[in-house]
Each structure stands twice: as C-alpha cells, then as structure tokens.
Design a protein around this motif. Sequence first.
Motif, PDB file in Angstrom:
ATOM      1  N   GLN A  68      -4.896  -2.480  -7.729  1.00 45.82           N
ATOM      2  CA  GLN A  68      -6.027  -2.354  -6.814  1.00 45.82           C
ATOM      3  C   GLN A  68      -5.592  -2.441  -5.360  1.00 45.82           C
ATOM      4  O   GLN A  68      -6.392  -2.191  -4.454  1.00 45.82           O
ATOM      5  N   MET A  69      -4.324  -2.800  -5.128  1.00 39.91           N
ATOM      6  CA  MET A  69      -3.780  -2.818  -3.771  1.00 39.91           C
ATOM      7  C   MET A  69      -3.234  -1.422  -3.479  1.00 39.91           C
ATOM      8  O   MET A  69      -2.205  -1.034  -4.026  1.00 39.91           O
ATOM      9  N   PRO A  70      -3.886  -0.636  -2.623  1.00 36.90           N
ATOM     10  CA  PRO A  70      -3.540   0.788  -2.481  1.00 36.90           C
ATOM     11  C   PRO A  70      -2.083   1.047  -2.140  1.00 36.90           C
ATOM     12  O   PRO A  70      -1.418   1.843  -2.812  1.00 36.90           O
ATOM     13  N   LEU A  71      -1.559   0.388  -1.114  1.00 33.90           N
ATOM     14  CA  LEU A  71      -0.191   0.652  -0.694  1.00 33.90           C
ATOM     15  C   LEU A  71       0.814   0.191  -1.744  1.00 33.90           C
ATOM     16  O   LEU A  71       1.776   0.900  -2.066  1.00 33.90           O
ATOM     17  N   VAL A  72       0.575  -0.982  -2.308  1.00 35.82           N
ATOM     18  CA  VAL A  72       1.469  -1.499  -3.350  1.00 35.82           C
ATOM     19  C   VAL A  72       1.467  -0.576  -4.555  1.00 35.82           C
ATOM     20  O   VAL A  72       2.510  -0.329  -5.177  1.00 35.82           O
ATOM     21  N   ASN A 185      12.530  -2.079  -2.307  1.00 37.59           N
ATOM     22  CA  ASN A 185      12.169  -3.483  -2.539  1.00 37.59           C
ATOM     23  C   ASN A 185      11.638  -4.130  -1.272  1.00 37.59           C
ATOM     24  O   ASN A 185      10.710  -4.946  -1.316  1.00 37.59           O
ATOM     25  N   GLY A 186      12.232  -3.765  -0.138  1.00 39.28           N
ATOM     26  CA  GLY A 186      11.735  -4.291   1.137  1.00 39.28           C
ATOM     27  C   GLY A 186      10.326  -3.815   1.439  1.00 39.28           C
ATOM     28  O   GLY A 186       9.489  -4.587   1.917  1.00 39.28           O
ATOM     29  N   LEU A 187      10.046  -2.544   1.149  1.00 38.48           N
ATOM     30  CA  LEU A 187       8.697  -2.011   1.373  1.00 38.48           C
ATOM     31  C   LEU A 187       7.673  -2.728   0.499  1.00 38.48           C
ATOM     32  O   LEU A 187       6.581  -3.077   0.961  1.00 38.48           O
ATOM     33  N   VAL A 188       8.024  -2.935  -0.775  1.00 37.60           N
ATOM     34  CA  VAL A 188       7.110  -3.622  -1.683  1.00 37.60           C
ATOM     35  C   VAL A 188       6.852  -5.050  -1.197  1.00 37.60           C
ATOM     36  O   VAL A 188       5.710  -5.531  -1.182  1.00 37.60           O
ATOM     37  N   SER A 189       7.907  -5.733  -0.791  1.00 34.75           N
ATOM     38  CA  SER A 189       7.769  -7.116  -0.346  1.00 34.75           C
ATOM     39  C   SER A 189       6.918  -7.214   0.916  1.00 34.75           C
ATOM     40  O   SER A 189       6.031  -8.071   1.024  1.00 34.75           O
ATOM     41  N   ARG A 190       7.146  -6.319   1.871  1.00 39.57           N
ATOM     42  CA  ARG A 190       6.408  -6.386   3.147  1.00 39.57           C
ATOM     43  C   ARG A 190       4.971  -5.907   3.002  1.00 39.57           C
ATOM     44  O   ARG A 190       4.125  -6.232   3.832  1.00 39.57           O
ATOM     45  N   ALA A 191       4.696  -5.138   1.956  1.00 35.71           N
ATOM     46  CA  ALA A 191       3.329  -4.674   1.724  1.00 35.71           C
ATOM     47  C   ALA A 191       2.486  -5.705   0.985  1.00 35.71           C
ATOM     48  O   ALA A 191       1.298  -5.493   0.764  1.00 35.71           O
ATOM     49  N   ASP A 195       1.100 -14.998  -0.831  1.00 33.39           N
ATOM     50  CA  ASP A 195       0.571 -15.619  -2.038  1.00 33.39           C
ATOM     51  C   ASP A 195       0.542 -14.670  -3.240  1.00 33.39           C
ATOM     52  O   ASP A 195       0.267 -15.095  -4.371  1.00 33.39           O
ATOM     53  N   LYS A 196       0.853 -13.371  -3.013  1.00 30.69           N
ATOM     54  CA  LYS A 196       0.835 -12.389  -4.109  1.00 30.69           C
ATOM     55  C   LYS A 196       2.234 -11.885  -4.458  1.00 30.69           C
ATOM     56  O   LYS A 196       2.369 -11.008  -5.314  1.00 30.69           O
ATOM     57  N   GLN A 197       3.258 -12.432  -3.811  1.00 30.74           N
ATOM     58  CA  GLN A 197       4.614 -11.924  -4.024  1.00 30.74           C
ATOM     59  C   GLN A 197       5.031 -12.001  -5.492  1.00 30.74           C
ATOM     60  O   GLN A 197       5.572 -11.053  -6.050  1.00 30.74           O
ATOM     61  N   SER A 252      -0.109   5.588   5.215  1.00 31.45           N
ATOM     62  CA  SER A 252      -0.429   4.179   4.982  1.00 31.45           C
ATOM     63  C   SER A 252       0.755   3.287   5.318  1.00 31.45           C
ATOM     64  O   SER A 252       0.583   2.186   5.859  1.00 31.45           O
ATOM     65  N   LEU A 253       1.963   3.745   5.007  1.00 32.57           N
ATOM     66  CA  LEU A 253       3.157   2.968   5.316  1.00 32.57           C
ATOM     67  C   LEU A 253       3.324   2.795   6.824  1.00 32.57           C
ATOM     68  O   LEU A 253       3.658   1.705   7.303  1.00 32.57           O
ATOM     69  N   ARG A 254       3.088   3.862   7.569  1.00 35.44           N
ATOM     70  CA  ARG A 254       3.240   3.787   9.025  1.00 35.44           C
ATOM     71  C   ARG A 254       2.201   2.857   9.641  1.00 35.44           C
ATOM     72  O   ARG A 254       2.508   2.065  10.544  1.00 35.44           O
ATOM     73  N   VAL A 255       0.980   2.930   9.145  1.00 40.18           N
ATOM     74  CA  VAL A 255      -0.061   2.029   9.644  1.00 40.18           C
ATOM     75  C   VAL A 255       0.291   0.587   9.325  1.00 40.18           C
ATOM     76  O   VAL A 255       0.186  -0.306  10.176  1.00 40.18           O
ATOM     77  N   HIS A 256       0.727   0.352   8.101  1.00 39.54           N
ATOM     78  CA  HIS A 256       1.082  -1.015   7.696  1.00 39.54           C
ATOM     79  C   HIS A 256       2.256  -1.543   8.505  1.00 39.54           C
ATOM     80  O   HIS A 256       2.252  -2.702   8.943  1.00 39.54           O
TER      81      HIS A 256
END
Length: 267
Positions: A68-72, A185-191, A195-197, A252-256
């Motif tokens: 349900q997390m769009p970017l993730v 992996n860095g993108l996933v972690s930063r997105a 508390d959800k890692q 979405s990545l650029r905005v995030h």
Amino acid sequence: MVDYHTLFGGLASNFGNQVPAYIVAGLTAINLIWGYFFLPESLQPEHRVTQIKLADLNPIKQMGNVFQMPLVRWLILVGFFYALPFALLQSNGVVLFKDSLGWNAAAISLLFTLVGAIDIIMQGILAGKLLPIFGEVKLTIAGLIGIVGSFVLLGMIALMPTPVLAFASFALFAVSSGLLEPALNGLVSRATSPDKQGVVQGSNQSVHAVANILGPILGGMIYAQFGHATPYLLAAGIAGLAIVITSLALPSLRVHNAETSSASSHA
C-alpha cells in the motif's frame, strides 16, 4: 549475489554430495547463535513495537500493508524482476555450462568465484565511491541495463559455445549487480520510515524468496522444452521490465529525494 559459497560448495561436493548440506546446516546454526546473543539491535527504542498481536504475524497482511506504500511497491517490484532471472541463472547456469561447454562442478565453481571477487570490489569499494557521484537512481538503471546485456550473452552461449562468452557474461553480471544491489537497497531504505524498516525489508526478502521458488521452475521448464538459449533471453526481457518499472517510478523517486534532502537540510 553469487559469492564464494559456490566455490566452497563445489569443492566440498568432492567429499560427497551431502557434505555441502551439512556445512550449510552448521553455519546456519552458528549464525543463529551469534545473532541471538551478540548482534546489537539497530532499531532505536522509540521506533520499536511494544506489543505484538497474533494478526501481526500474518505474512500476507504484512505484505499487503507494504504494497500500500506506492513508492516502496514500485521498488520491491523492481527487486522482484531482478531476483527472478537471477534465481533462474543460479539454478540453470550450471546445466547450461555443462551441456554447452562440457564443464564440471569444479570449473563452474571457479567461474562463480570470479563473480564473487568482482562483487567484493564493486560493493566493497567502487559502489560507495560511485553513489555520491551518480546517485542511486542512475546506478539502479545502469545496473539493470548491464544485467539485461549479461543475460543476452548467456543465451548466446547455447548458440555459440565458447568460454569467452561465459566469462564475459558473468563479469558483466557481477559488475552490474554490484552497482544495482546497494543502489536499490538504498532506495528502498530511504523510501521507508524508521518504524517500518523491518516490515519493508522483511517483505522485500519474502518477494525475493518467491522469485527463488519460481526461477528454477520456470527456467527448467523453458530450458527443456524451448531450447537452451530461451531461458536467458526471457530473463533479459524480465530484467528489462525492471527498467520500465524504474522509469515509471522516476517522478515519485525525484519528489521523494527532494523532500528527503529538504528535510535533512532543515534538521
């Protein structure tokens, strides 16, 4: 990523086909003991869950929450379309080299060792230097493009059997995955919020496990029924889908990334 476990497995098999399994069982037990008694907790106390309900242990529910997390969701799909052809390679590559090149287990394990050596250089040294220069998104796309090329070269081995193609394809795969894995992996972690890692990373590994199940089945069936080159050309197409998904997620990545940089500068 293929690593020195392939070399050790090939060498250990000389003492019996069951020996690698016993070694793996022993190492897993050591890892369990070390993790339980000595591995420090990385999650800060304020982000830890104080109470766990039985429903929270439902993996399908946890996966549903993550997707349900769009970017993730986009990034996990990218990981899946990388892991699926990789699982196909791990299971089918040995058969390809045996059928097309006549290699035995020891020779194949040395090839996988080359991949492990390149991977150590890429992830241990070069990736850390390249990430600040090019960024995670560019390295992710570059890695995926290289992986597509490596699978095309693998498919060519069935048509033009030569060790040159084997070494070239594996070297390209090692370099490309060495760029892709730390960047993705860095993108996933930063997105993901702190508390959800754990939930996100666990779901990501679960998706990779699904790929590890499907890859050998899919690769074996196609290899036997449609020709030895077909699984690797299909794998190239699957990795190409990961490029498409990454491109769709770029806005979405650029905005995030912009929001994360802005928050860090005001912190």
